[in-house]
Design an enzyme around this catalytic site. Structure first.
Site, PDB file in Angstrom:
ATOM      1  N   GLY A 181     -32.089   8.357   1.699  1.00  0.00           N
ATOM      2  CA  GLY A 181     -30.802   9.038   1.767  1.00  0.00           C
ATOM      3  C   GLY A 181     -30.944  10.388   2.445  1.00  0.00           C
ATOM      4  O   GLY A 181     -30.199  11.328   2.168  1.00  0.00           O
ATOM      5  N   GLY A 238     -28.028  12.519   4.096  1.00  0.00           N
ATOM      6  CA  GLY A 238     -27.040  13.208   3.278  1.00  0.00           C
ATOM      7  C   GLY A 238     -27.456  14.635   2.966  1.00  0.00           C
ATOM      8  O   GLY A 238     -28.603  15.025   3.150  1.00  0.00           O
ATOM      9  N   MET A 272     -27.741  16.149   0.040  1.00  0.00           N
ATOM     10  CA  MET A 272     -28.697  16.274  -1.051  1.00  0.00           C
ATOM     11  C   MET A 272     -30.087  15.861  -0.590  1.00  0.00           C
ATOM     12  O   MET A 272     -31.088  16.508  -0.932  1.00  0.00           O
ATOM     13  CB  MET A 272     -28.242  15.415  -2.243  1.00  0.00           C
ATOM     14  CG  MET A 272     -28.962  15.730  -3.539  1.00  0.00           C
ATOM     15  SD  MET A 272     -28.699  17.417  -4.108  1.00  0.00           S
ATOM     16  CE  MET A 272     -30.391  17.931  -4.379  1.00  0.00           C
ATOM     17  N   THR A 304     -29.573   9.685  -7.707  1.00  0.00           N
ATOM     18  CA  THR A 304     -28.279   9.125  -7.337  1.00  0.00           C
ATOM     19  C   THR A 304     -27.503   8.739  -8.592  1.00  0.00           C
ATOM     20  O   THR A 304     -28.060   8.140  -9.512  1.00  0.00           O
ATOM     21  CB  THR A 304     -28.446   7.881  -6.452  1.00  0.00           C
ATOM     22  OG1 THR A 304     -29.376   8.167  -5.404  1.00  0.00           O
ATOM     23  CG2 THR A 304     -27.117   7.456  -5.845  1.00  0.00           C
ATOM     24  N   SER A 327     -32.185  10.558 -13.791  1.00  0.00           N
ATOM     25  CA  SER A 327     -31.288  11.553 -14.364  1.00  0.00           C
ATOM     26  C   SER A 327     -30.126  11.810 -13.412  1.00  0.00           C
ATOM     27  O   SER A 327     -30.348  12.075 -12.232  1.00  0.00           O
ATOM     28  CB  SER A 327     -32.030  12.865 -14.635  1.00  0.00           C
ATOM     29  OG  SER A 327     -31.139  13.848 -15.119  1.00  0.00           O
ATOM     30  N   MET A 346     -30.040  16.801 -12.164  1.00  0.00           N
ATOM     31  CA  MET A 346     -31.404  17.200 -11.848  1.00  0.00           C
ATOM     32  C   MET A 346     -31.644  18.701 -11.980  1.00  0.00           C
ATOM     33  O   MET A 346     -32.776  19.160 -11.863  1.00  0.00           O
ATOM     34  CB  MET A 346     -31.766  16.758 -10.427  1.00  0.00           C
ATOM     35  CG  MET A 346     -31.673  15.252 -10.185  1.00  0.00           C
ATOM     36  SD  MET A 346     -32.729  14.269 -11.272  1.00  0.00           S
ATOM     37  CE  MET A 346     -34.355  14.791 -10.748  1.00  0.00           C
ATOM     38  N   HIS A 361     -15.184  21.714  -8.305  1.00  0.00           N
ATOM     39  CA  HIS A 361     -16.195  21.110  -7.441  1.00  0.00           C
ATOM     40  C   HIS A 361     -15.608  20.930  -6.050  1.00  0.00           C
ATOM     41  O   HIS A 361     -14.394  21.018  -5.857  1.00  0.00           O
ATOM     42  CB  HIS A 361     -16.634  19.738  -7.980  1.00  0.00           C
ATOM     43  CG  HIS A 361     -17.467  19.809  -9.229  1.00  0.00           C
ATOM     44  ND1 HIS A 361     -18.830  19.683  -9.225  1.00  0.00           N
ATOM     45  CD2 HIS A 361     -17.106  20.002 -10.519  1.00  0.00           C
ATOM     46  CE1 HIS A 361     -19.284  19.788 -10.462  1.00  0.00           C
ATOM     47  NE2 HIS A 361     -18.260  19.980 -11.268  1.00  0.00           N
ATOM     48  N   LYS A 368     -15.373  15.508  -4.377  1.00  0.00           N
ATOM     49  CA  LYS A 368     -15.674  14.958  -5.707  1.00  0.00           C
ATOM     50  C   LYS A 368     -14.356  14.653  -6.407  1.00  0.00           C
ATOM     51  O   LYS A 368     -13.679  15.544  -6.910  1.00  0.00           O
ATOM     52  CB  LYS A 368     -16.509  15.933  -6.530  1.00  0.00           C
ATOM     53  CG  LYS A 368     -16.882  15.391  -7.911  1.00  0.00           C
ATOM     54  CD  LYS A 368     -17.820  16.337  -8.636  1.00  0.00           C
ATOM     55  CE  LYS A 368     -18.115  15.856 -10.051  1.00  0.00           C
ATOM     56  NZ  LYS A 368     -18.708  14.497 -10.084  1.00  0.00           N
ATOM     57  N   THR A 393     -21.152  16.343 -16.388  1.00  0.00           N
ATOM     58  CA  THR A 393     -21.716  17.437 -17.176  1.00  0.00           C
ATOM     59  C   THR A 393     -20.653  18.020 -18.101  1.00  0.00           C
ATOM     60  O   THR A 393     -20.912  18.292 -19.281  1.00  0.00           O
ATOM     61  CB  THR A 393     -22.268  18.535 -16.253  1.00  0.00           C
ATOM     62  OG1 THR A 393     -23.298  17.985 -15.425  1.00  0.00           O
ATOM     63  CG2 THR A 393     -22.843  19.689 -17.055  1.00  0.00           C
TER      64      THR A 393
END
Length: 339
Positions: free
Chosen positions: A71, A74, A76, A164, A186, A189, A222, A226, A232
């Site tokens: 990935g 992207g 991230m 992911t 997770s 992260m 965000h 998103k 969270t």
């Protein structure tokens, strides 16, 4: 990172923050300008991205750990590559991604990474793993490929860190458990955010009902892309519910409009495309006492650095021939400073 917990008197009434009123989740217009304080009088966790730098550990045996970042096209994935390179890890010049990105070359940190599509995954991964027997795979692909990727990693037997989100999580854990490979999985992260969540869970477990009767207001902002509510935020709200607070998830205030994020929330314009600002406010029944919890994240460095720590953690487990099982970021935190 500064943090403190403080009770204040009449410091935060709902009429002062109309966008935190107890209404249904919405993305409507916020009538007044409300800026997050840069130095909040509450539990605050803030971080911003920039050039990710780490002190080199010249004598560390972990320095040459090879990692494969799937990935990598992207945002991230690129952030993880930068963090890994800064930490002295060896990023292998191969990655998996969507078919539309197959054949691309990603140039980052002086490296040229060739992107392969789904059809060549097993053959390429087996070849890379043979060339780099200490390989750790990092997955920041897309939710639709989570389960297939995990199945492939298990089939090849390569240790991996799954950052992911999405996919069938129950099936994900079942697949990895049955494959008997080393893995850190997770959806969050950021180590500091995970530590905050853990602290909330401990408080909820040991002091159930401690905030009975208190009202709760929650705002989360965000990037516009998103569309779902923050996982969270939901996890933290679950802790507050155990502490005796009555709150429905649809009361969360979601802010996704960039103009509101800048003018009302105080998100820096350069981080509109990648941020996570959360605010949780508790008020006593008579409104004489309030508690405020806030954590602001700008950029992706906190997640990238947490991912690198997870890689180092997993490499250590492999080296020590520890149990082949699924670990999480709590396990990484308990291990202490990895660098």
């Amino acid at each position: 990172m500064a943090s403190l917990l403080k009770a204040s008197s009449n410091a935060f009434l709902s009429e002062k923050l109309p966008f935190l009123s107890r209404s249904k989740t919405r993305q409507g217009v916020v009538p007044k300008k409300v800026t997050f304080r840069s130095a909040p009088v509450a539990l605050s966790l803030s971080t911003s991205t920039g050039t990710v730098e780490h002190d080199p550990i010249s004598n560390s045996p972990d320095i040459a750990i090879p990692i494969m970042v799937n990935g990598c096209t992207g945002k991230m994935g690129k952030s993880v590559i930068q963090a890994a390179d800064s930490a002295g890890l060896h990023v292998v010049p191969v990655s998996f991604d969507a078919e539309k990105n197959s054949g691309q070359t990603v140039e980052l940190c002086g490296k040229k990474i060739l992107v392969h599509g789904p059809s060549d995954r097993e053959r390429i991964l087996a070849s890379v793993f043979q060339e780099y027997p200490n390989l750790i795979v990092v997955d920041y692909t897309v939710p639709a490929t989570v389960n297939d990727n995990a199945e492939l990693y298990g089939k090849v037997g390569v240790p991996f860190v799954m950052g992911t989100t999405g996919g069938d999580r129950d099936q994900l854990y079942k697949t990895v458990e049955e494959s008997k490979v080393y893995a850190v999985i997770s959806p969050q992260m950021g180590k500091q955010v995970v530590a905050f969540l853990a602290a909330m869970e401990i408080m909820a477990e040991q002091f159930p009902g401690a905030f009975s009767g208190y009202s709760l207001q929650v705002m989360e902002s965000h990037q516009a892309g998103k569309l779902d509510t923050s996982g969270t935020a939901k996890a933290i709200i679950s802790c507050f519910q155990k502490l005796g607070v009555s709150f429905d998830m649809d009361q969360i205030q979601m802010i996704r409009d960039p103009k509101q994020q800048v003018e009302m929330v105080g998100v820096p314009e350069e981080h509109l495309s990648g941020h996570a600002f959360h605010l949780y406010h508790l008020t006593s029944p008579d409104q004489t006492v309030s508690f405020e919890f806030q954590h602001n994240v700008c950029g992706r460095s906190i997640y990238a650095e947490g991912t690198v720590d997870a890689v180092l953690f997993l490499a250590k487990k492999v080296k020590l021939k520890a149990d082949k099982r699924i670990y999480n970021m709590i396990d990484v935190l308990r291990e202490g400073n990895m660098r």
